[in-house]
Design an enzyme around this catalytic site. Structure first.
Site, PDB file in Angstrom:
ATOM      1  CE  LYS A 190     -34.132  75.820  31.417  1.00 12.80           C
ATOM      2  NZ  LYS A 190     -34.590  76.368  32.676  1.00 12.80           N
ATOM      3  CG  ASP A 216     -33.928  79.115  28.715  1.00 12.51           C
ATOM      4  OD1 ASP A 216     -33.021  79.832  29.169  1.00 12.51           O
ATOM      5  OD2 ASP A 216     -34.918  78.764  29.387  1.00 12.51           O
TER       6      ASP A 216
HETATM    7  P1  ATP Z   1     -38.354  78.337  30.552  1.00 13.10           P
HETATM    8  O1  ATP Z   1     -37.754  77.229  31.346  1.00 13.10           O
HETATM    9  O2  ATP Z   1     -37.617  78.575  29.242  1.00 13.10           O
HETATM   10  O3  ATP Z   1     -38.645  79.572  31.316  1.00 13.10           O
HETATM   11  P2  ATP Z   1     -40.833  76.947  30.734  1.00 13.10           P
HETATM   12  O4  ATP Z   1     -40.382  75.526  30.628  1.00 13.10           O
HETATM   13  O5  ATP Z   1     -41.133  77.461  32.096  1.00 13.10           O
HETATM   14  O6  ATP Z   1     -39.789  77.860  30.005  1.00 13.10           O
HETATM   15  P3  ATP Z   1     -42.564  76.508  28.499  1.00 13.10           P
HETATM   16  O7  ATP Z   1     -42.938  75.071  28.646  1.00 13.10           O
HETATM   17  O8  ATP Z   1     -41.558  76.851  27.479  1.00 13.10           O
HETATM   18  O9  ATP Z   1     -42.130  77.123  29.905  1.00 13.10           O
HETATM   19  O10 ATP Z   1     -43.927  77.308  28.251  1.00 13.10           O
HETATM   20  C1  ATP Z   1     -44.046  78.673  28.534  1.00 13.10           C
HETATM   21  C2  ATP Z   1     -45.207  79.260  27.742  1.00 13.10           C
HETATM   22  O11 ATP Z   1     -44.873  79.277  26.352  1.00 13.10           O
HETATM   23  C3  ATP Z   1     -46.477  78.449  27.868  1.00 13.10           C
HETATM   24  O12 ATP Z   1     -47.439  79.275  28.439  1.00 13.10           O
HETATM   25  C4  ATP Z   1     -46.856  78.056  26.458  1.00 13.10           C
HETATM   26  O13 ATP Z   1     -48.204  78.275  26.170  1.00 13.10           O
HETATM   27  C5  ATP Z   1     -45.976  78.912  25.546  1.00 13.10           C
HETATM   28  N1  ATP Z   1     -45.459  78.151  24.370  1.00 13.10           N
HETATM   29  C6  ATP Z   1     -45.329  78.606  23.123  1.00 13.10           C
HETATM   30  N2  ATP Z   1     -44.846  77.644  22.303  1.00 13.10           N
HETATM   31  C7  ATP Z   1     -44.664  76.560  23.045  1.00 13.10           C
HETATM   32  C8  ATP Z   1     -44.194  75.248  22.756  1.00 13.10           C
HETATM   33  N3  ATP Z   1     -43.813  74.872  21.542  1.00 13.10           N
HETATM   34  N4  ATP Z   1     -44.122  74.390  23.781  1.00 13.10           N
HETATM   35  C9  ATP Z   1     -44.477  74.761  25.025  1.00 13.10           C
HETATM   36  N5  ATP Z   1     -44.953  75.977  25.340  1.00 13.10           N
HETATM   37  C10 ATP Z   1     -45.052  76.886  24.368  1.00 13.10           C
END
Ligand code: ATP
Length: 309
Positions: A11, A140
């Site tokens: 998203k 989210d």
């Molecule tokens: P958001 O936009 O919801 O704040 P984000 O996109 O910034 O999230 P993610 O890619 O969800 O961040 O990753 C955040 C942290 O979550 C990472 O440090 C990762 O190690 C951990 N994590 C746990 N499970 C997962 C997964 N299935 N995929 C990606 N990251 C994961």
């Protein structure tokens, strides 16, 4: 069922307004979500008793845990516990959503795992029930199940769908190194405290603007909503990552509106149409050589079933 394959979309946030911290540590938000056609693929197979197992494949998965802290595993285990399921599951996630980029990659995987395991274990839960369980995993996750375009209140889980007007042609500037979501919110609180700003008034002050954005997102002309897109986490994200500020400035020098997604560091630029977006992508590649520039279209579907065997 023996095998289920789900696609789960990333998203962008066309707007993100931040209120005060709540008792549970989350901030009160007025947040807009749009699903993009960048998908993680989640495959689920039935397994005998024992913990849910996961394998991650694709680029940049080295730092993602594959134990019980992986968000997809947590979601599947919570579903299993709530529904008293004895079977287990083996998950394979193929990652395409940038990791720690503010594009809800982990939440998308959690949403995908809920949908896949609901089928695999033949539980028959509806979307709202899955969204409620997903909300316990992360703010989210409910949106990742709903998809398309929506506005969220609370920590972002109280969602109201927005009828999309036109297709959105996005250019995404993504960085190899991510940003920690709690660190960015923490920095915003710090900056606000230094300035003596009252976070209780933050959401009320922007309500008219946010209402206007909601209306304009339903219209055909995408230039109007683009001018109203704001992310109140941007200042804090730039304070932690000055290279982000430089990239935003360079792109802004072309007269383009940039929007930080979530807590960053991904930046979105909304093109008027397909050709304009491709031309912007070319400019961005030249201006921000250290970043990866992607094209994505929205609003896309949320997590959805592709194959059920
Ligand atoms: P958001 O936009 O919801 O704040 P984000 O996109 O910034 O999230 P993610 O890619 O969800 O961040 O990753 C955040 C942290 O979550 C990472 O440090 C990762 O190690 C951990 N994590 C746990 N499970 C997962 C997964 N299935 N995929 C990606 N990251 C994961």
């Amino acid at each position: 069922m023996r095998y289920v394959h789900v696609s789960a979309s990333g998203k962008i946030n066309p707007a993100l307004y931040v209120g005060p911290v709540r008792g549970d540590g989350y901030h009160d938000l007025d947040i807009f979500f749009e699903s993009l056609d960048i998908f993680d693929e989640i495959e689920a197979k039935i397994a005998a008793k024992g913990p849910v197992r996961i394998a991650m494949q694709g680029d940049d998965v080295a730092g993602i845990p594959t134990d019980g802290t992986n968000l997809a595993v947590r979601a599947a285990e919570l579903l299993r516990e709530r529904c008293g399921v004895e079977d287990s599951a083996e998950l394979i996630v193929t990652k395409r959503i940038p990791v720690a980029g503010g594009m809800a990659g982990g939440s998308a995987d959690a949403a995908g795992a809920l949908l896949a395991c609901n089928e695999l274990w033949e539980l028959g839960l509806g979307q709202e029930q899955l969204m409620d369980i997903g909300g316990e995993i992360g703010a989210d996750v409910p949106f990742c199940l709903l998809g398309s375009l929506a506005r969220g209140a609370g920590k972002g889980e109280r969602l109201r769908p927005i009828r999309p007007g036109n297709m959105h042609f996005w250019v995404l500037v993504t960085f190899g190194e991510g940003l920690s979501t709690p660190a960015v919110y923490g920095k915003l609180d710090e900056l606000r405290a230094e300035r003596g700003e009252d976070p209780d008034k933050a959401l009320a002050n922007v309500k008219t603007r946010a209402d206007q954005l909601e209306r304009l997102l339903g219209e055909q002309d995408t230039r109007k909503p683009a001018r109203l897109m704001t992310n109140q986490l941007q200042e804090a994200a730039i304070a932690l990552r000055p290279d982000l500020g430089e990239a935003i400035e360079k792109i802004g020098s072309l007269g383009l509106v940039t929007i930080l997604s979530g807590s960053g560091p991904t930046i979105g630029i909304l093109g008027e149409d397909y050709d304009t977006a491709n031309a912007i992508a070319g400019h961005a590649r030249r201006l921000v050589p250290g970043a990866t520039i992607r094209r994505a279209n929205g609003p896309a579907a949320g997590a959805h079933l592709r194959i059920v065997e």
